[in-house]
Scaffold this active site. Structure first.
Site: not given
Length: 417
Positions: A176, A179, A234, A304, A378
């Site tokens: 993405h 990020e 994104r 991510h 994440e």
């Protein structure tokens, strides 16, 4: 008298100015019941919400923390609607443009030298890859695995010895575009792996016995766009038939339960799955590479941001995979290791029950392909900065994440055939 503009000036005039986000806000709400959750969904239908967490309105549920970006024009009416319905909300970011500019809070050490404490654009990352190969040819090689829709190269760095028969781990960053902390970690990993080989006992043992395939930027076109035109971009940059909306969410484009969610079929949404599984050149390049190296690749890691989680399969179902106990144990020890550096707390668990159900993800696809140890990080933070993590947090984030990745690699080396 005819006045002719210089070509350079015409080109500059026609160039699109980057989107600005002056006085745009990021709000956080936590709906207490179904009625309040539906209010958020209804507001999202009539307003231009950019969901930060979760990534789409259909995931919004009671007792879930919901972060979303709204324009200056819409923020007043939305805040009024929340007040009228007695919904408590918090303004995480008051002026998005200011936060975008404040991201760059680290000064360059030596101009011209690649900095691991700063965010680097695509051109700098390409130059860095060339430098790493040139500097450590016995340990680093660059493999072109394909091209993007805008014909940018997709490069994987192979770290380790030349023997292809050894166990390997594949890691990708930047699926993405917005990020940015994700590609920063892949760069840090390659740098630290090569720098500490022969000095750090664990890294030396890992690189003596296994290889790492690292894709520093998965979504190259989107990443470039997030630097030059729209910091909040994104998706990738593919054109969609019969739609003016651009891009596919590459992490909904894998051939695993691809069409199970009707909410991912709108090209104008951030989670658009694409016209078909593996329709995107980027997705196809990665799936082809993993399939052709399936004998050696024993683990898949995808990086991510944000929300401080370590996730395991599945995303498309709440059923647990056969080796869930094993995956949960690795995730627990990995997050424990990560927290030893700065006491950063992560939670862990299957995607579907820990965050929300997802279809067509790279993690689930790699698992169903036969790579039975797949993990999605994440990274920082938990929402104060969201996708705009300041550069001053790059090094701490990378250092702590490295501890968890090294633990996963050690486990694979010791326990996975």
């Amino acid at each position: 008298m005819q006045f002719i503009l210089p070509v350079a000036l015409i080109t500059t005039t026609l160039a699109i100015a980057p989107i600005r986000f002056d006085r745009e806000k990021v709000l956080r709400v936590k709906p207490q019941d179904e009625k309040q959750a539906n209010l958020i969904k209804d507001l999202a239908q009539t307003n231009q919400f950019d969901f930060w967490y979760p990534d789409a309105s259909h995931h919004v549920a009671p007792n879930m923390t919901v972060d979303f970006r709204v324009s200056e024009e819409e923020s007043q009416s939305i805040q009024s609607a929340l007040d009228q319905n007695q919904m408590h909300y918090e303004i995480l970011i008051h002026n998005l443009q200011e936060e975008i500019e404040k991201q760059f809070d680290v000064k360059e050490d030596i101009p011209g030298r690649h900095s691991y404490a700063k965010y680097n654009n695509w051109d700098k990352i390409v130059a860095w890859m060339e430098k790493m190969v040139h500097k450590r040819p016995e340990m680093v090689s660059r493999i072109k695995i394909g091209t993007t829709v805008e014909d940018n190269p997709l490069y994987v760095l192979k770290i380790g010895k030349k023997d292809a028969r050894r166990k390997a781990i594949f890691m990708d960053c930047g699926i993405h575009a917005r990020e940015w902390i994700s590609p920063a970690f892949c760069q840090w990993f390659v740098y630290q792996a090569t720098k500490t080989y022969g000095k750090n006992k664990i890294m030396t043992k890992l690189l003596d016995r296994m290889n790492f395939y690292v894709l520093p930027v998965f979504n190259v076109d989107g990443y470039i766009w997030s630097w030059t035109q729209n910091r909040m971009w994104r998706k990738n940059r593919s054109k969609n038939q019969n739609s003016r909306c651009i891009g596919t969410d590459l992490n909904r484009n894998f051939n695993v339960s691809w069409n199970s969610s009707p909410n991912t079929n709108n090209p104008c949404k951030e989670t658009y799955r694409g016209p078909a599984p593996e329709s995107e050149k980027e997705t196809k390049a990665i799936t082809d590479f993993l399939q052709s190296h399936l004998k050696s690749i024993k683990a898949y890691i995808t990086i991510h941001s944000y929300s401080q989680m370590l996730l395991v399969p599945y995303g498309y179902t709440t059923e647990l995979p056969p080796n869930h106990t094993d995956l949960a144990k690795i995730a627990k020890i990995g997050t424990d290791a990560l927290s030893t550096q700065y006491e950063t707390r992560y939670i862990y668990g299957p995607i579907a029950s820990t965050i929300y159900p997802t279809s067509g993800s790279s993690l689930d696809w790699a698992y169903t392909l036969g790579i039975k140890h797949t993990f999605a990080f994440e990274l920082r933070d938990k929402g104060k900065f969201g996708f705009l993590l300041p550069e001053s947090q790059i090094k701490p984030t990378c250092k702590e994440t490295m501890l968890a990745v090294k633990f996963i690699a050690k486990y694979i080396l010791k326990h996975v055939c």
